[in-house]
Design an enzyme around this catalytic site. Sequence first.
Site, PDB file in Angstrom:
ATOM      1  N   SER A  75     -50.206  27.973 -26.467  1.00  0.00           N
ATOM      2  CA  SER A  75     -49.104  27.604 -26.691  1.00  0.00           C
ATOM      3  C   SER A  75     -47.954  28.622 -26.818  1.00  0.00           C
ATOM      4  CB  SER A  75     -48.958  26.433 -27.655  1.00  0.00           C
ATOM      5  OG  SER A  75     -49.367  26.902 -29.128  1.00  0.00           O
TER       6      SER A  75
ATOM      7  N   GLN B 118     -47.249  21.784 -31.887  1.00  0.00           N
ATOM      8  CA  GLN B 118     -47.609  23.058 -31.513  1.00  0.00           C
ATOM      9  C   GLN B 118     -48.455  23.586 -32.836  1.00  0.00           C
ATOM     10  OE1 GLN B 118     -46.071  27.013 -29.637  1.00  0.00           O
ATOM     11  NE2 GLN B 118     -44.596  26.391 -31.182  1.00  0.00           N
TER      12      GLN B 118
ATOM     13  N   GLU C 140     -42.634  28.364 -21.086  1.00  0.00           N
ATOM     14  CA  GLU C 140     -41.686  28.649 -22.265  1.00  0.00           C
ATOM     15  C   GLU C 140     -40.862  29.858 -22.110  1.00  0.00           C
ATOM     16  OE1 GLU C 140     -43.685  28.989 -25.830  1.00  0.00           O
ATOM     17  OE2 GLU C 140     -41.885  28.498 -27.357  1.00  0.00           O
TER      18      GLU C 140
ATOM     19  N   HIS D 254     -46.186  31.569 -21.622  1.00  0.00           N
ATOM     20  CA  HIS D 254     -44.893  32.379 -21.774  1.00  0.00           C
ATOM     21  C   HIS D 254     -44.534  32.883 -20.630  1.00  0.00           C
ATOM     22  CE1 HIS D 254     -46.280  32.934 -26.493  1.00  0.00           C
ATOM     23  NE2 HIS D 254     -45.643  31.721 -25.889  1.00  0.00           N
TER      24      HIS D 254
ATOM     25  N   GLU E 206     -39.936  22.942 -28.462  1.00  0.00           N
ATOM     26  CA  GLU E 206     -41.163  22.954 -29.713  1.00  0.00           C
ATOM     27  C   GLU E 206     -40.755  23.838 -30.601  1.00  0.00           C
ATOM     28  OE1 GLU E 206     -44.905  24.152 -27.303  1.00  0.00           O
ATOM     29  OE2 GLU E 206     -44.069  26.290 -27.248  1.00  0.00           O
TER      30      GLU E 206
ATOM     31  N   GLN F 281     -50.295  26.000 -21.198  1.00  0.00           N
ATOM     32  CA  GLN F 281     -48.772  26.393 -21.294  1.00  0.00           C
ATOM     33  C   GLN F 281     -48.898  27.913 -21.346  1.00  0.00           C
ATOM     34  OE1 GLN F 281     -46.058  27.247 -24.835  1.00  0.00           O
ATOM     35  NE2 GLN F 281     -45.853  24.861 -24.623  1.00  0.00           N
TER      36      GLN F 281
ATOM     37  N   ASP G 213     -51.716  31.584 -29.266  1.00  0.00           N
ATOM     38  CA  ASP G 213     -50.714  32.009 -28.724  1.00  0.00           C
ATOM     39  C   ASP G 213     -50.290  33.391 -29.307  1.00  0.00           C
ATOM     40  OD1 ASP G 213     -49.870  30.763 -30.836  1.00  0.00           O
ATOM     41  OD2 ASP G 213     -48.226  29.939 -29.941  1.00  0.00           O
TER      42      ASP G 213
END
Lengths: 760, 142
Positions: free
Chosen positions: A371, A305, A179, A152, A230, A150, A344
């Site tokens: 994440s 998450q 995200e 950002h 999330e 995933q 993350d």
Amino acid sequence: MTEETHARANRWKRFSDWDDRPLRLDQFAVEDPANGFAAFKSPYDPKPELGIGGRLVESMDGVAARDFDMIDVFIARYHIDPEVAPEAMAMPSTEVARMLVDMNVPRSELVRLAHGMTPAKLADVVSQLSSLEIAFAYGKMRARKTPGNQAHVTNAKDDPLQMAADAATAVAFGFDEIETTMRVARNAWSNAVACAVGAAVGRWGTLFQCSSEEAEELKIGMAGFTSYAETVSVYGTEKSFIDGDDTPWSKAFLAAAYASRGIKMRCTSGAGSELLMGFHDRKSLLYLEARCLCLQRAMGVQGTQNGGIDGAPVTCTVPGGMRELMAENLIAVWLDLECASGNDARATESEIRVGAKILPYLIAGSDLICSGFGSILKYDNSFNASLLNGEELEDYLVLQRDFEADGGLTPIGETRVMDLRSRAVDALSAVLEELNLAKPTTDMKQSVIAASGSDETRTFSGRDVAAISEAIKDREITVVDVIKALAKRGFNEEAENLLNLVRLRVSGDYLQTSAVIRDGRVLSAVNDPNDYRGPGTGYRISDARRDEIVAIRDVLTRQDVLRVEARHKSAESSRILYNAIGPATAAKDRRDVVIGISPAFGVKLFRTVAGHPLSAVLRAIIAGINEGGCAARIVRMRHTADTSFLGLSAARLAGSGVGIGIQAKGTAVIHQKDRLPHNNLELFSNAPITKLDHYKSMGANAASYALGEMPEPIIVPTRGEAMGSRFHARISLIYAIETEMISEGATPEEIEITFLGAAT
Amino acid sequence: MTKETLSVSDYPLAEKRPDVVETKTGKGIEDITLDGLLSDRVTLEDLRITSRALRQQAEIARAAGRPTLAQNFERGAEMVGVPQDVIMRVYELLRPGRASSKDELLAAAMELRDTYHAAKIASFVEEAADVYERRALFKRRY
């Protein structure tokens, strides 16, 4: 020297060197369970225990039902399976820990047992495992077989044009989810439209989230722009939960609300959050996290998450902190939850700790390894810098290649990225214009397409973005309007892509555990379950996927080496002539120093790896020999390309008994006739940093040895550069050209050289 | 139509069982096309999940050994028909210190049960009311 004249040093200076390293910016904390600083074990942690009467939990982890807090109640009621619990709780923790790393025990059996285990029991089991065992068990226990990642996607200006370009870029790199979040809360709608459009460029299927205030996030989801959420955080102590302004029931209600809107949803929890919030109850980080994870399974969310998240940096200050983050992720997947496994937050300033942190996840795989991964530059990350960022994305691509591990990403070429970024900016501009939201200028668009980060863009002002965002919200623009705008302006592919993603909602297939979209198909723990049972099972990289992963940019080939040499051949031919004049003979002259050159020297290879033309190198060595009062003779060796043997053969032909051996790549040696092959006088092994002056000094020293003197050896200063990583691939290819020209038993040839023109 | 229980082999429904997937207005998955959208035959209403789809996914989740996930989908199925403002109002009421007494939550539960036929959600809110009372959560926080 006396004590009186020299002050006694009070510090080893290496500590000062260490002080200057980025690592020392990291803060470390002493283990202190009473103040919440303990990763795995606190004396205040409860012993695993469960009392069941009938089908009701009467006590759990040392707390009687009448004293349960909200979290206990929820876990006892919805997580604990009374059918399994007596069996599971009675098993020794060490035995269960061994089952976790036993490839012959199926995942499903362990998942079944977890349904009957209390938080303290789960924590007790995983704390028996070493970091290696945790990583192995994680690879075995994670829910979906195929790993993913995933990203950002944010920027410091909340610029929708850059958001679209960066979303398209992240999608092209292969992220399964992207995200976004905002610097300014009111820009949520603009971010949402921009990312939704950007993520529809190139391919479809990347799930998208706009992290914002709960009610706003649900509304944006209902307007069809986002596909997952999330931000629903849970905590391991009641007081933290209340300060987080929620309860297990309010969060579970929200979870059901997301399901009712067809939005994929996972909770968030991580070690250290209770510590940061000041209500840790003196419990270990792992125990509190085990409570969070049991609660999440109890709530019925498909995933979590998890792995420190915002609490990762504080967790990494305590002994065993990184191991703890892995251990909590293991509990998550053991509980059969999708795991977006943290990685993350920039938990350290040390790049070594960053690399070490990510490696177990890269090789074990994870539903979403980060994440998320900061696909943008650190300063553009509105979540704060991630563990890995746009700056380091290529390092990660190379780690995938190094370990032949699927980290979810795919290298892409420069041309393709520019095409996608242009397309994304054009598509979003079309939508903004078509919906009368804004009119981006050509200059704005061009600056964004090329920009690595928002420092380089000339784009919308903060006020413009707020106006765009509020117009989208106030006019109740939905994804249907955006799809229509795309189609009207000829962006049919993007319109189709966006519609394909929204259409997934109708069946709700992607609400199941660990769902991502690959090649237009929903892939989840239901239809792609992790079936690891040892070598040859579970996720294996296919040949096609391996081809993708290894295709990083700028890899060296033999053709590249030959092409470069061919370029230098003509330049060298105007500087030097090599004329073979017959077999070389041993000379008598005491001032005769022989330079033994390698088979390909000036024939197929024309410059050293430091980039010096071989003519210049010979000129320098000869000048040195002459200045030292001796005479140089050039002999080409054809029976060897090895430096030592080149040097020894040269020395044996030399009247002085001293010779220099030199390879075309620039490695050289000063040798003497009665020494053993590898016991030379001086070796110049670092060809990449050997300068012409060094070659000249080498000549001078050779002359000096010839005259029976003992000169100061030449030092080629190194600063510890990773010579091997920088040059060995090229050197191996070059050296192979030398060895190919070796002719066994061939006699050395006397070479007459003529320098043409002036020295270069 | 006889009642069949879906299983893991029916998943993903859109791919393996398009015959059981339909939108709120009765369209099939194949009817949701760009042309349909551009000609307004397909609207945002067709792009929403249905209670039926959530119940189907609950069956699949249960078959896959995930009973709690199934329960969440079933709660979600009940919430499909609950308007957004009601959802946000009840959510707000469930947060700590928002309701000043158990009765406020019980009234919300009744509304969910009577107006929206959301029996599972209603019980869930009632359960929260009991726990909040025992844990003294009915006090103002701001």
